[in-house]
Design a protein around this motif. Structure first.
Motif, PDB file in Angstrom:
ATOM      1  N   GLN A 327      34.630  41.908  29.986  1.00 59.44           N
ATOM      2  CA  GLN A 327      33.702  41.268  30.912  1.00 59.44           C
ATOM      3  C   GLN A 327      33.796  39.744  30.850  1.00 59.44           C
ATOM      4  O   GLN A 327      33.347  39.052  31.759  1.00 59.44           O
ATOM      5  N   SER A 328      34.368  39.225  29.788  1.00 65.62           N
ATOM      6  CA  SER A 328      34.488  37.770  29.640  1.00 65.62           C
ATOM      7  C   SER A 328      35.625  37.193  30.464  1.00 65.62           C
ATOM      8  O   SER A 328      35.685  35.970  30.668  1.00 65.62           O
ATOM      9  N   ILE A 329      36.535  38.029  30.949  1.00 64.89           N
ATOM     10  CA  ILE A 329      37.730  37.529  31.643  1.00 64.89           C
ATOM     11  C   ILE A 329      37.349  36.714  32.869  1.00 64.89           C
ATOM     12  O   ILE A 329      37.888  35.626  33.110  1.00 64.89           O
ATOM     13  N   ASN A 330      36.406  37.237  33.649  1.00 61.77           N
ATOM     14  CA  ASN A 330      35.973  36.518  34.859  1.00 61.77           C
ATOM     15  C   ASN A 330      35.454  35.134  34.525  1.00 61.77           C
ATOM     16  O   ASN A 330      35.828  34.133  35.162  1.00 61.77           O
ATOM     17  N   TYR A 333      38.297  32.810  33.479  1.00 58.38           N
ATOM     18  CA  TYR A 333      39.049  32.376  34.656  1.00 58.38           C
ATOM     19  C   TYR A 333      38.289  31.273  35.415  1.00 58.38           C
ATOM     20  O   TYR A 333      38.900  30.318  35.910  1.00 58.38           O
ATOM     21  N   ILE A 334      36.956  31.430  35.519  1.00 60.82           N
ATOM     22  CA  ILE A 334      36.156  30.413  36.202  1.00 60.82           C
ATOM     23  C   ILE A 334      36.322  29.063  35.518  1.00 60.82           C
ATOM     24  O   ILE A 334      36.512  28.020  36.165  1.00 60.82           O
ATOM     25  N   PHE A 396      43.027  42.223  38.344  1.00 60.24           N
ATOM     26  CA  PHE A 396      41.802  42.541  39.080  1.00 60.24           C
ATOM     27  C   PHE A 396      40.801  41.393  38.975  1.00 60.24           C
ATOM     28  O   PHE A 396      40.267  40.914  39.973  1.00 60.24           O
ATOM     29  N   TYR A 397      40.555  40.934  37.760  1.00 61.67           N
ATOM     30  CA  TYR A 397      39.592  39.856  37.565  1.00 61.67           C
ATOM     31  C   TYR A 397      40.101  38.526  38.115  1.00 61.67           C
ATOM     32  O   TYR A 397      39.297  37.669  38.509  1.00 61.67           O
ATOM     33  N   THR A 402      39.054  34.215  41.970  1.00 60.48           N
ATOM     34  CA  THR A 402      39.425  33.285  43.039  1.00 60.48           C
ATOM     35  C   THR A 402      38.558  33.507  44.266  1.00 60.48           C
ATOM     36  O   THR A 402      38.187  32.552  44.967  1.00 60.48           O
ATOM     37  N   GLY A 403      38.184  34.769  44.515  1.00 59.97           N
ATOM     38  CA  GLY A 403      37.257  35.039  45.602  1.00 59.97           C
ATOM     39  C   GLY A 403      35.880  34.460  45.328  1.00 59.97           C
ATOM     40  O   GLY A 403      35.256  33.858  46.208  1.00 59.97           O
TER      41      GLY A 403
END
Length: 524
Positions: A327-330, A333-334, A396-397, A402-403
């Protein structure tokens, strides 16, 4: 003219809000990382039911900012609303550490444990606490800047990075403790994080420079029914907690509530819009268009904490890493991509090529749809009997992130920039409200991945993901075609610091060169 105390080019109050929100997000996202596992592995709910509870909970988290925003606008002011919300959140996260019976393997017996009511109360406190904190702390960021201050979008980017620092750390630390040592340890750490955020906000009050105070402090001291009016407002929040305690247990009622209240909110916003002058009214129509896209985006995006979290736990080759940590990947990435995206928008703006806010929303929808299609392709490429390679989880993340960067910070900025001053927090609350609808949609999608018997299968989940991926890309294309018309409704060239037309925060936010504003072309 004297300048406010600053650090690294921004008011010091921004950094105080940065750290306060960072700790609050540490708690929220840490709890979110393990909630679906807590529901299925501790309380023994079926996969479908757990996804629906998860969706109902996250939906209510985003619907209560309408109440918190309204009370802050009219009576409390943003600072007191955030403080009250922080107290409720601290108690809620700490109550999550109470587990009840251990070792029970019968779901009916487990769910009959009276201790589950403490769990529902903890969720209710977090729901209402978030309602008072979420919309108002975002508004306070904008209040630190004048409408024509070119730093405002970068301030929201900095603030957004703080959110994701907390999200990443919370997912990793709370997720690891919860899944490997014990639920109480994970949720307890989330509670400690919330207390830390509350302390930062209290100690840093002076850095706000008087922003976010009550519009009429004397009215709060007026006695009603023998007590100060301010305490009655806090009592409203406690009453709302009892309502949420009941609602979270009955997800079908939440669905009806979202429909009825959504119609009411739309009617009220339109009623207010038609009282405004032409350009301000058109901006309200643009706001409604952008807000209407929220349920589509977040309905897909929030699979991350629900069905996709379960899929990662059961059908992905994780190499022994607890699923919650992914869950930390998003958030990571941010942090890595946030500044890059801000730089890209600035680079394109100088050349008159920056996409408008509606166009960015279209790109966001297409990317979140692509995230699911790419994941389905990757999972199918190895065959149904083989665990999905973990690389496709990262892919996926990546597309989800990016979205998100094309929609969430842009949306926060657009709501603050376009909303009339007297409706600032309400419009921000409406933004979160439609995010609430998206979260409930996410729960319904997650429920669908459970099939008829409520238990998730790999093939059934991938089929659902493929369908929603293609539909969302198609909707994104339509939004892109409509974006020039919506941009014209925003009338960005007529925004000013004039008191009669100032926006949220009393001429504290907005600028002629914000995300989605082609200032060079307009000047020509």
């Amino acid at each position: 003219m004297s300048r406010k105390p600053e650090f690294a080019g921004h008011p010091r109050g921004l950094y105080m809000l940065f750290f306060a929100e960072m700790w609050e997000r540490f708690s929220y996202y840490g709890m979110r990382a393990i909630l679906i596992f807590y529901l299925t592995q501790h309380w023994l709910f079926s996969d479908g039911k757990a996804n629906l509870i998860y969706g109902g909970y996250t939906a209510l988290v985003y619907i209560t900012p309408v109440l918190g925003g309204y009370l802050a606008d009219r009576y409390l002011g943003q600072r007191k609303a955030v403080l009250f919300g922080g107290v409720l959140l601290a108690f809620g996260h700490l109550f999550m550490a109470f587990e009840g019976m251990e070792g029970v393997t019968d779901a009916a017996v487990k769910q009959a444990d009276p201790a589950i009511n403490v769990f529902w109360l903890a969720l209710a406190l977090i729901i209402v606490g978030s309602g008072f904190l979420k919309a108002n702390i975002s508004v306070m960021v904008g209040q630190l800047y004048r409408m024509t201050d070119i730093r405002r979008d970068s301030a929201y980017t900095i603030f957004y990075i703080g959110i994701n620092l907390g999200g990443a750390a919370g997912s990793i630390l709370v997720g690891y403790l919860g899944q490997t040592i014990g639920w109480a340890f994970g949720f307890g750490l989330a509670g400690i994080g919330m207390v830390a955020g509350l302390l930062v906000f209290v100690v840093g009050k002076g850095l706000l420079g008087g922003k976010g105070e009550a519009p009429d402090p004397a009215a709060l001291k007026r006695r009603v029914a023998g007590m100060p009016f301010e305490w009655l407002l806090y009592g409203t929040g406690l009453l709302a907690t009892l309502v949420m305690w009941g609602l979270i247990q009955y997800q079908d009622v939440i669905q009806s509530l979202l429909i009825v209240s959504g119609i009411g909110l739309l009617g009220y916003v339109l009623f207010e819009a038609f009282k405004l002058e032409t350009h301000a009214r058109h901006r309200m129509f643009a706001i409604l268009f952008l807000i209407a896209l929220n349920p589509i985006f977040w309905g897909l995006f929030e699979q991350a904490g629900g069905s996709f979290n379960l899929y990662t736990d059961r059908f992905v080759d994780r190499g022994g890493v607890p699923a919650a940590l992914f869950q930390s990947i998003n958030s990571i990435y941010i942090i890595l991509l946030g500044a890059i995206f801000a730089g890209i928008w600035a680079f394109l703006a100088k050349r008159g090529r920056e996409p408008s806010a509606p166009a960015k929303f279209a790109l966001a929808l297409m990317q979140v749809g692509l995230a699911f299609l790419a994941f389905v392709w990757g999972a199918n490429s190895v065959g149904p009997e083989v665990a999905t390679p973990v690389a496709f989880v990262f892919l996926f993340y990546f597309f989800q992130t990016t979205g998100e960067l094309c929609l969430s910070p842009v949306g926060l900025s657009a709501m603050n920039r376009l909303a009339p001053k007297h409706l600032a927090s309400l419009i921000m609350g409406a933004w979160f409200y439609m995010t609430a609808v998206g979260n409930f949609v996410a729960g319904k999608i997650g429920e669908a991945t459970g099939g008829h018997d409520g238990e998730m299968t790999k093939e059934g989940t991938l089929a659902v993901y493929s369908t929603i991926g293609w539909w969302t890309i198609g909707i994104g294309v339509v939004v892109l075609l409509l974006s020039p018309f919506v941009k014209r409704l925003m009338h960005l060239d007529t925004l000013s610091d004039d008191v009669d037309h100032s926006l949220a925060g009393q001429a504290a936010i907005g600028e002629p060169k914000a995300a989605g504003v082609d200032v060079w072309k307009e000047q020509r």
